[in-house]
Design a protein around this motif. Structure first.
Motif, PDB file in Angstrom:
ATOM      1  N   ILE A   1       2.607   9.351 -15.722  1.00  0.00           N
ATOM      2  CA  ILE A   1       1.429   8.493 -15.844  1.00  0.00           C
ATOM      3  C   ILE A   1       1.816   7.027 -15.699  1.00  0.00           C
ATOM      4  CG2 ILE A   1      -0.476   7.809 -17.348  1.00  0.00           C
ATOM      5  CD1 ILE A   1      -0.364  10.516 -18.580  1.00  0.00           C
TER       6      ILE A   1
ATOM      7  N   ILE B   1      -0.994   1.774  -9.342  1.00  0.00           N
ATOM      8  CA  ILE B   1      -2.305   1.104  -9.350  1.00  0.00           C
ATOM      9  C   ILE B   1      -2.109  -0.410  -9.222  1.00  0.00           C
ATOM     10  CG2 ILE B   1      -4.243   0.514 -10.844  1.00  0.00           C
ATOM     11  CD1 ILE B   1      -4.715   3.150  -9.766  1.00  0.00           C
TER      12      ILE B   1
ATOM     13  N   ILE C   1      -8.044  -4.373 -16.183  1.00  0.00           N
ATOM     14  CA  ILE C   1      -8.054  -2.921 -16.074  1.00  0.00           C
ATOM     15  C   ILE C   1      -6.665  -2.344 -16.328  1.00  0.00           C
ATOM     16  CG2 ILE C   1      -8.269  -1.093 -14.376  1.00  0.00           C
ATOM     17  CD1 ILE C   1     -10.759  -2.509 -13.428  1.00  0.00           C
TER      18      ILE C   1
ATOM     19  N   LEU D   1      -9.171  11.733 -23.952  1.00  0.00           N
ATOM     20  CA  LEU D   1      -8.185  10.880 -23.307  1.00  0.00           C
ATOM     21  C   LEU D   1      -7.842  11.442 -21.939  1.00  0.00           C
ATOM     22  CD1 LEU D   1      -5.921  10.244 -26.381  1.00  0.00           C
ATOM     23  CD2 LEU D   1      -7.456   8.634 -25.315  1.00  0.00           C
ATOM     24  N   GLU D   2      -7.755  12.786 -21.884  1.00  0.00           N
ATOM     25  CA  GLU D   2      -7.428  13.429 -20.615  1.00  0.00           C
ATOM     26  C   GLU D   2      -8.538  13.196 -19.590  1.00  0.00           C
ATOM     27  OE1 GLU D   2      -5.848  17.386 -21.379  1.00  0.00           O
ATOM     28  OE2 GLU D   2      -6.545  17.843 -19.350  1.00  0.00           O
TER      29      GLU D   2
ATOM     30  N   PHE E   1       2.102   6.154 -12.225  1.00  0.00           N
ATOM     31  CA  PHE E   1       0.750   6.064 -11.672  1.00  0.00           C
ATOM     32  C   PHE E   1       0.159   4.669 -11.929  1.00  0.00           C
ATOM     33  CE2 PHE E   1      -3.768   6.197 -12.467  1.00  0.00           C
ATOM     34  CZ  PHE E   1      -4.220   6.687 -11.257  1.00  0.00           C
TER      35      PHE E   1
ATOM     36  N   LEU F   1      -2.307  17.642 -17.506  1.00  0.00           N
ATOM     37  CA  LEU F   1      -3.728  17.309 -17.676  1.00  0.00           C
ATOM     38  C   LEU F   1      -4.597  18.385 -17.051  1.00  0.00           C
ATOM     39  CD1 LEU F   1      -3.567  13.592 -16.595  1.00  0.00           C
ATOM     40  CD2 LEU F   1      -3.953  14.379 -18.864  1.00  0.00           C
TER      41      LEU F   1
ATOM     42  N   PHE G   1      -2.652   8.159 -25.242  1.00  0.00           N
ATOM     43  CA  PHE G   1      -2.497   9.536 -24.768  1.00  0.00           C
ATOM     44  C   PHE G   1      -1.117  10.063 -25.116  1.00  0.00           C
ATOM     45  CE2 PHE G   1      -1.486  12.648 -21.443  1.00  0.00           C
ATOM     46  CZ  PHE G   1      -2.526  13.537 -21.656  1.00  0.00           C
TER      47      PHE G   1
ATOM     48  N   TYR H   1       0.833  -1.200   0.000  1.00  0.00           N
ATOM     49  CA  TYR H   1       0.000   0.000   0.000  1.00  0.00           C
ATOM     50  C   TYR H   1       0.868   1.251   0.000  1.00  0.00           C
ATOM     51  CZ  TYR H   1      -4.751  -1.741   0.447  1.00  0.00           C
ATOM     52  OH  TYR H   1      -5.981  -2.304   0.186  1.00  0.00           O
TER      53      TYR H   1
ATOM     54  N   LEU I   1      -1.306  -1.173  -5.618  1.00  0.00           N
ATOM     55  CA  LEU I   1      -2.485  -1.037  -4.763  1.00  0.00           C
ATOM     56  C   LEU I   1      -3.434  -2.204  -4.975  1.00  0.00           C
ATOM     57  CD1 LEU I   1      -3.484   2.717  -4.902  1.00  0.00           C
ATOM     58  CD2 LEU I   1      -2.438   1.478  -3.044  1.00  0.00           C
ATOM     59  N   SER I   2      -3.593  -2.596  -6.250  1.00  0.00           N
ATOM     60  CA  SER I   2      -4.580  -3.637  -6.502  1.00  0.00           C
ATOM     61  C   SER I   2      -4.095  -4.965  -5.933  1.00  0.00           C
ATOM     62  CB  SER I   2      -4.915  -3.683  -7.990  1.00  0.00           C
ATOM     63  OG  SER I   2      -4.405  -4.820  -8.582  1.00  0.00           O
TER      64      SER I   2
ATOM     65  N   LEU J   1     -15.532  -0.691 -16.837  1.00  0.00           N
ATOM     66  CA  LEU J   1     -14.651  -0.927 -17.967  1.00  0.00           C
ATOM     67  C   LEU J   1     -15.337  -0.505 -19.261  1.00  0.00           C
ATOM     68  CD1 LEU J   1     -11.830  -1.799 -17.983  1.00  0.00           C
ATOM     69  CD2 LEU J   1     -12.508  -4.136 -18.359  1.00  0.00           C
TER      70      LEU J   1
ATOM     71  N   MET K   1     -10.863  -0.169  -5.582  1.00  0.00           N
ATOM     72  CA  MET K   1      -9.977  -0.831  -4.631  1.00  0.00           C
ATOM     73  C   MET K   1     -10.484  -0.699  -3.208  1.00  0.00           C
ATOM     74  SD  MET K   1      -6.419   0.045  -6.187  1.00  0.00           S
ATOM     75  CE  MET K   1      -6.363  -0.438  -7.866  1.00  0.00           C
TER      76      MET K   1
ATOM     77  N   LEU L   1      -4.586   3.004 -22.827  1.00  0.00           N
ATOM     78  CA  LEU L   1      -5.017   4.409 -22.782  1.00  0.00           C
ATOM     79  C   LEU L   1      -3.816   5.323 -22.687  1.00  0.00           C
ATOM     80  CD1 LEU L   1      -7.350   6.403 -22.552  1.00  0.00           C
ATOM     81  CD2 LEU L   1      -7.329   6.067 -20.107  1.00  0.00           C
TER      82      LEU L   1
ATOM     83  N   ILE M   1       1.381   6.530  -6.957  1.00  0.00           N
ATOM     84  CA  ILE M   1       0.294   7.240  -7.646  1.00  0.00           C
ATOM     85  C   ILE M   1       0.363   8.739  -7.371  1.00  0.00           C
ATOM     86  CG2 ILE M   1      -1.334   5.309  -7.731  1.00  0.00           C
ATOM     87  CD1 ILE M   1      -2.912   6.642  -5.562  1.00  0.00           C
TER      88      ILE M   1
ATOM     89  N   TYR N   1      -6.069  -2.185 -19.980  1.00  0.00           N
ATOM     90  CA  TYR N   1      -6.779  -1.057 -20.587  1.00  0.00           C
ATOM     91  C   TYR N   1      -6.068   0.253 -20.273  1.00  0.00           C
ATOM     92  CZ  TYR N   1     -10.106   2.417 -21.776  1.00  0.00           C
ATOM     93  OH  TYR N   1     -10.682   3.524 -22.336  1.00  0.00           O
ATOM     94  N   THR N   2      -5.621   0.402 -19.010  1.00  0.00           N
ATOM     95  CA  THR N   2      -4.959   1.639 -18.618  1.00  0.00           C
ATOM     96  C   THR N   2      -3.691   1.858 -19.431  1.00  0.00           C
ATOM     97  OG1 THR N   2      -5.619   0.924 -16.426  1.00  0.00           O
ATOM     98  CG2 THR N   2      -4.407   2.964 -16.568  1.00  0.00           C
TER      99      THR N   2
END
Lengths: 113, 495
Positions: free
Chosen positions: A25, A32, A85, B154-155, A28, A108, A96, A13, A35-36, B139, B169, A92, A20, A88-89
């Motif tokens: 990014i 994640i 997830i 995206l941002e 980050f 951002l 980006f 943790y 943490l997960s 998702l 979480m 992304l 994060i 996917y992140t």
């Protein structure tokens, strides 16, 4: 064994929280992941650890001396969801980076005020 | 076959069909027909719940505390019905958007996986299963929000994703602790164990984790910042879908958890809920009145109105909860509608920025009416739905002697009214500003107007049949406040 796992969870943790809060990014996303996994271990630990005993249930239901199989099933599901997830992140983040050429969370600001 | 599974299986089947669909037209057709199918199923399930009070299915034949239970009670049936209605409206509206953006059937794949997640979250009777449906929903919403790959999308997507992942979480951690303490995750079993449990210290830990997790998803006061940062970035079709549904799933989960099983430390939790609700209303309302971009104004409105629902939960009398459920129904319909009208305005004028829009009342009188209905509903002007929802909540507030929060709620109504009048004045009444680059006159298609008409009629119908709707929501409130029937039916059913 439980103490060791508890310390490990705390450590994960801490690392996750540190990561994060970074500006990158990518860090980050790694945060994640930490943490997960910490959360997954927490769920895993929630049933307690019974060492050397099988996880299967006999005909009479779950007895105290056997390991409770349910958290293991839960964690398995949670791990799969977590991986999905993260993938996917990462996708992304890649998109980006390709559109903006930056990996800096401080950039951002366009969609805020 | 048991009908409880249908709200989950229909979207799943449609996703599979859509995966093999190449043509855009076929995709849109499947979208609309599929949504109609969902709506029919929800109506059928609602009628069944009216007959039997509660529908239970033990998946795979495992008995209650061990397997996964799917349960539809009044609250779930109401939410299924309203969300199916919104899915139908959006699937019609999406027709034009998908054609313009050339997405083909891809949009509908994620549209239905979102539907599957939302319906699953409403029907499940198991805490871990709820987590899974939340993730399915999240998702698909991640994909929908970033579809199109524009920079600001995206941002906004990254911000939306970051906060929601942390929420998930916390949810999982709370769930783990809850299991460690009670040894079960079945909601009925939890309710049975926790209702006469006195050791509330450990319970409060996981209750707080759940509160923060659902608070993030619902957009409660200190946790809402992802919402205005991301909701205005995707196409307005996606925004309307999210506005009507996603935050309300968080509210639904809060309702479930804090009425059925986190009831030990009632005084603390209800005060906390009331304080949070008050701040949510005021901050959302004030932020809405400072903005000049329709989507941002409406995004802050979503937050402000979540406050009313949580206020009902915090007052915690059957009347207040019934009012909050009524408010949720009304808000899902009216909120989606305002976003759809904002989308239509931007289609005509090419912008969401109010200073560049004007003169719409002469050009499009029908659009003016379509805007008036949901905005009057939101501001709470009789005889449209919002008035009755707010009236019940405020009556419940006075009866429970919660004067501060009730006053805040009344004053926030004025803020809502103010920002709605602002949109009205700027977009419809004032003349078209000469500085703005006016588009060649675009025409509104029938498929763009129809969903807004449907939702507007629904808002009016909710107002006209307010007493019937109130009776149903009152039954729902009684059922979740006193879950005895729920516990018995879920734990006893042998199927």
């Amino acid at each position: 064994m439980e103490i060791l796992l508890a310390i490990l969870i705390g450590l994960l943790y801490a690392i996750g929280a540190y990561l994060i809060l970074r500006r990158s990014i990518l860090k980050f996303i790694i945060g994640i992941i930490f943490l997960s996994n910490a959360t997954n271990l927490l769920v895993f630990l929630s049933a307690g650890i019974v060492s050397g005993k099988p996880v299967f249930v006999d005909g009479k239901g779950i007895s105290a001396v056997e390991t409770d199989p349910l958290p293991q099933a839960l964690v398995l599901t949670a791990i799969v969801i977590g991986f999905g997830i993260v993938v996917y992140t990462l996708a992304l983040k890649y998109k980006f980076y390709k559109t903006t050429g930056t990996d800096d969370l401080d950039q951002l600001k366009q969609t805020d005020e | 076959m048991n009908a409880i599974l249908l709200p989950i299986l229909i979207p799943l089947a449609l996703i599979i069909v859509l995966l093999f669909t190449k043509s855009q037209k076929a995709g849109a057709l499947i979208g609309i027909v599929g949504s109609l199918l969902l709506l029919t199923t929800s109506v059928y399930l609602f009628a069944e719940v009216r007959n039997q009070e509660l529908l239970v299915l033990q998946v795979g034949g495992w008995k209650a505390p061990f397997g996964i239970s799917l349960v539809i009670d009044y609250l779930a049936a109401i939410m299924l019905l309203v969300s199916a209605f919104i899915f139908l409206a959006i699937s019609i509206f999406a027709h034009g958007f998908v054609r313009e953006a050339n997405y083909g059937p891809r949009f509908y794949i994620f549209f239905f996986s979102l539907a599957m997640g939302v319906n699953g979250a409403f029907t499940t009777g198991d805490v871990f299963n709820l987590y899974v449906w939340f993730e399915v929903m999240l998702l698909s919403s991640f994909v929908l929000i970033t579809m199109g790959n524009k920079k600001e999308q995206l941002e906004g997507g990254i911000k939306y994703l970051a906060l929601n992942l942390i929420g998930s979480m916390l949810f999982l951690a709370g769930l783990g602790l809850l299991y460690g303490k009670t040894g079960t995750l079945n909601m009925a079993h939890l309710a049975q164990i926790l209702q006469d449990d006195q050791e509330n210290l450990l319970m409060n830990t996981s209750a707080m984790l759940f509160f923060v997790a659902f608070g993030i998803k619902a957009g409660l006061f200190p946790l809402f910042f992802w919402l205005p940062a991301s909701y205005h970035t995707p196409n307005i079709t996606v925004t309307s879908l999210f506005a009507g549904l996603l935050t309300k799933v968080g509210v639904y989960a809060l309702f479930r958890f804090f009425t059925m099983f986190f009831v030990q430390d009632a005084l603390f939790w209800h005060n906390l809920l009331l304080i949070v609700a008050g701040f949510t209303m005021v901050i959302g309302g004030m932020a809405a009145s400072t903005h000049y971009e329709t989507r941002r104004i409406l995004s802050y409105h979503i937050i402000s109105q979540i406050g009313y629902m949580i206020m009902g939960l915090g007052i915690f009398t059957p009347l207040a909860i019934a009012g909050a459920i009524f408010f949720t129904i009304h808000n899902m319909i009216a909120k989606t509608n305002t976003f759809l009208v904002a989308g239509l305005i931007s289609k005509l004028k090419g912008t969401f920025y109010l200073k560049d829009i004007g003169g719409l009342i002469k050009e499009q009188p029908l659009l003016a009416i379509l805007f008036i209905v949901p905005s009057f509903a939101l501001a709470g002007i009789p005889p449209i739905s919002g008035f009755f929802a707010k009236f019940i909540l405020i009556k419940a507030g006075f009866e429970a002697e919660q004067y501060i929060i009730t006053t805040v709620a009344i004053l926030t109504s004025l803020l809502t009214l103010y920002s709605m009048i602002k949109i009205w004045n700027e977009a419809f009444l004032k003349k078209q500003p000469e500085t703005s680059h006016s588009l060649p006159r675009a025409k509104l298609s029938f498929s763009g107007l129809l969903p807004s008409i449907l939702l507007g009629l629904a808002s009016i119908a909710l107002g006209i049949f307010a007493s019937e709707v109130f009776e149903i929501t009152y039954d729902a409130a009684k059922q979740i406040i006193d879950p005895q029937v729920y516990i018995e039916k879920v734990l006893m059913s042998q199927k």
